[in-house]
Design a protein around this motif. Structure first.
Motif, mmCIF file in Angstrom:
data_model
loop_
_atom_site.group_PDB
_atom_site.id
_atom_site.type_symbol
_atom_site.label_atom_id
_atom_site.label_comp_id
_atom_site.label_asym_id
_atom_site.label_seq_id
_atom_site.Cartn_x
_atom_site.Cartn_y
_atom_site.Cartn_z
ATOM 1 N N MET A 1 0.778 -1.214 -0.155
ATOM 2 C CA MET A 1 -0.005 0.141 0.097
ATOM 3 C C MET A 1 0.908 1.341 -0.211
ATOM 4 N N VAL A 2 0.409 2.328 -0.697
ATOM 5 C CA VAL A 2 0.868 3.523 -0.287
ATOM 6 C C VAL A 2 0.046 4.719 0.285
ATOM 7 N N CYS A 3 0.438 5.790 0.588
ATOM 8 C CA CYS A 3 -0.447 6.875 1.052
ATOM 9 C C CYS A 3 -0.275 8.169 -0.090
ATOM 10 N N HIS A 4 -1.249 7.965 -0.917
ATOM 11 C CA HIS A 4 -1.296 8.907 -1.999
ATOM 12 C C HIS A 4 -1.652 10.356 -1.933
ATOM 13 N N CYS A 5 -0.422 11.411 -1.835
ATOM 14 C CA CYS A 5 -1.044 12.696 -1.605
ATOM 15 C C CYS A 5 -0.551 13.558 -2.943
ATOM 16 N N LEU A 6 -1.321 14.704 -3.022
ATOM 17 C CA LEU A 6 -0.936 15.313 -4.237
ATOM 18 C C LEU A 6 -0.312 16.751 -3.789
ATOM 19 N N LEU A 7 0.443 17.226 -4.708
ATOM 20 C CA LEU A 7 1.161 18.686 -4.455
ATOM 21 C C LEU A 7 0.641 19.362 -5.628
ATOM 22 N N ILE A 8 0.063 20.725 -5.302
ATOM 23 C CA ILE A 8 -0.495 21.196 -6.477
ATOM 24 C C ILE A 8 -0.132 22.763 -6.354
ATOM 25 N N GLU A 9 0.603 23.206 -7.538
ATOM 26 C CA GLU A 9 0.813 24.592 -7.543
ATOM 27 C C GLU A 9 -0.195 25.366 -8.225
ATOM 28 N N THR A 10 -0.642 26.452 -7.396
ATOM 29 C CA THR A 10 -1.703 27.372 -7.605
ATOM 30 C C THR A 10 -1.134 28.928 -7.523
ATOM 31 N N ASP A 11 -2.095 29.932 -7.755
ATOM 32 C CA ASP A 11 -1.714 30.922 -7.760
ATOM 33 C C ASP A 11 -1.628 31.652 -6.174
ATOM 34 N N ALA A 12 -2.363 30.695 -5.183
ATOM 35 C CA ALA A 12 -2.175 30.968 -3.784
ATOM 36 C C ALA A 12 -1.254 30.073 -3.081
ATOM 37 N N GLY A 13 -0.268 29.943 -3.916
ATOM 38 C CA GLY A 13 0.875 29.104 -3.566
ATOM 39 C C GLY A 13 0.786 27.506 -3.475
ATOM 40 N N LEU A 14 1.279 26.603 -2.805
ATOM 41 C CA LEU A 14 1.252 25.275 -3.113
ATOM 42 C C LEU A 14 0.391 24.732 -1.981
ATOM 43 N N VAL A 15 -0.567 23.800 -2.521
ATOM 44 C CA VAL A 15 -1.614 23.103 -2.054
ATOM 45 C C VAL A 15 -1.036 21.712 -1.767
ATOM 46 N N LEU A 16 -1.269 21.290 -0.619
ATOM 47 C CA LEU A 16 -1.033 19.655 -0.328
ATOM 48 C C LEU A 16 -2.577 19.115 -0.097
ATOM 49 N N VAL A 17 -2.638 17.798 -0.914
ATOM 50 C CA VAL A 17 -3.802 17.177 -0.547
ATOM 51 C C VAL A 17 -3.308 16.086 0.155
ATOM 52 N N ASP A 18 -3.934 16.020 1.493
ATOM 53 C CA ASP A 18 -3.407 14.956 2.469
ATOM 54 C C ASP A 18 -1.926 15.225 2.707
ATOM 55 N N THR A 19 -1.584 14.684 3.692
ATOM 56 C CA THR A 19 -0.241 14.769 4.139
ATOM 57 C C THR A 19 0.786 13.511 4.545
ATOM 58 N N GLY A 20 -0.119 12.360 4.250
ATOM 59 C CA GLY A 20 0.538 10.913 4.756
ATOM 60 C C GLY A 20 0.923 10.933 6.118
ATOM 61 N N SER A 229 -6.600 6.646 -1.933
ATOM 62 C CA SER A 229 -5.329 7.044 -1.382
ATOM 63 C C SER A 229 -4.267 5.818 -1.308
ATOM 64 N N HIS A 230 -4.525 4.476 -1.367
ATOM 65 C CA HIS A 230 -3.883 3.385 -1.050
ATOM 66 C C HIS A 230 -3.547 2.366 -2.065
ATOM 67 N N ASP A 231 -3.836 2.528 -3.272
ATOM 68 C CA ASP A 231 -3.782 1.582 -4.267
ATOM 69 C C ASP A 231 -2.345 2.043 -4.998
ATOM 70 N N PRO A 232 -1.247 1.178 -5.098
ATOM 71 C CA PRO A 232 -0.131 1.595 -5.658
ATOM 72 C C PRO A 232 -0.172 1.606 -7.028
ATOM 73 N N ALA A 233 -1.115 0.789 -7.629
ATOM 74 C CA ALA A 233 -1.288 0.814 -9.125
ATOM 75 C C ALA A 233 -1.506 2.114 -9.762
ATOM 76 N N GLU A 234 -2.540 2.664 -8.952
ATOM 77 C CA GLU A 234 -3.116 4.163 -9.206
ATOM 78 C C GLU A 234 -2.085 4.875 -9.138
ATOM 79 N N PHE A 235 -1.311 4.624 -7.964
ATOM 80 C CA PHE A 235 -0.364 5.774 -7.675
ATOM 81 C C PHE A 235 0.650 6.021 -8.904
ATOM 82 N N GLU A 236 1.097 4.726 -9.504
ATOM 83 C CA GLU A 236 1.951 4.814 -10.562
ATOM 84 C C GLU A 236 1.291 5.176 -11.825
ATOM 85 N N ALA A 237 0.152 5.062 -12.053
ATOM 86 C CA ALA A 237 -0.376 5.198 -13.235
ATOM 87 C C ALA A 237 -0.448 6.928 -13.381
ATOM 88 N N VAL A 238 -0.709 7.610 -12.292
ATOM 89 C CA VAL A 238 -1.000 8.895 -12.563
ATOM 90 C C VAL A 238 -0.020 9.971 -11.848
#
Length: 243
Positions: A1-20, A229-238
């Protein structure tokens, strides 16, 4: 399993979706509960924390201005202390459940040490126009319309997905609404242990299963990518998809 977080660059700065898991959980400063460690057996690698990966990209932790949480379980909000200046966006029901624990089962999933630094909370109930047939929070405080909270209650009291508009369409981070790709995509079988674990943990299994059914329909849409959040195949795919 993984803990899949997202880091997004926006005009308001970096946005983290979940932290792990946070740095303190990895180095033992804020130790994880024994039961969690025995069942999940997390790989406590400092290089895999969100904090380390943000730094590896050349950013400072202070560049993370916003954290949008699917929910406050220890493996999703455990890194909040690593980004103390970030505003923390979460469904109001989830914050109430986490900060006012009443169920015995919640005492090991919600750890007060993860918000002892008193973060700047931003809480929400569903409001505004629906998204793809789902209730939605369409305007997060300080953020633009490209990031939405999508209530997907069941796994926890205020569990949500986070929808992000990208150049390729929409990416829906469904958090723990499901654990394995086979739960929303045909042709595979989800591990029985994962399905049992989800039933054991959730406060509302009926709502959880209902949301999985709706996600099955959404996952068939060509312009929407659904991940959990926790599927490693999805993590690799995106990996690297969000820009």
């Amino acid at each position: 399993m993984v803990c899949h977080c997202l880091l997004i660059e926006t005009d308001a700065g970096l946005v983290l979706v979940d932290t792990g898991l946070g740095e303190g959980s990895v180095n033992g400063e804020r130790p994880l509960p024994l039961g969690f460690r025995k069942i999940v057996r997390p790989k406590l690698d400092p290089a895999q924390t969100a904090l380390a990966q943000v730094r590896d990209l050349g950013y400072s932790p202070d560049d993370v201005r916003h954290i949008v949480l699917t929910h406050l379980d220890l493996d999703h909000g455990g890194g909040l202390p690593d980004f103390p200046k970030a505003a923390v966006h979460v469904h109001a029901r989830e914050k109430d459940a986490a900060l006012g624990v009443t169920r015995a089962a919640d005492k090991t999933r919600y750890l007060a040490q993860h918000w002892a630094h008193q973060p700047s909370w931003r809480t929400y109930e569903a409001s505004g126009e629906r998204w793809q047939g789902f209730d939605a929070v369409r305007q997060l405080d300080g953020l633009g319309p490209e990031i939405l909270l999508i209530p997907l209650h069941g796994h926890s009291e205020g569990h949500c997905g986070v929808a992000v508009q990208t150049d390729q369409g929409w990416l829906l981070h469904a958090g723990d609404a499901y654990f394995h790709r086979a739960e929303i995509r045909p042709g595979q079988r989800a591990p029985a242990a994962l399905k049992a674990f989800q039933r054991l943990l959730c406060p509302d299994n009926r709502a959880r299963l209902h949301n999985q059914q709706r996600l099955r329909q959404l996952a068939s849409e060509p312009t929407i990518e659904v991940i959990c959040s926790h599927d490693p195949a999805e993590f690799e795919a995106v990996g690297g998809m969000v820009e």
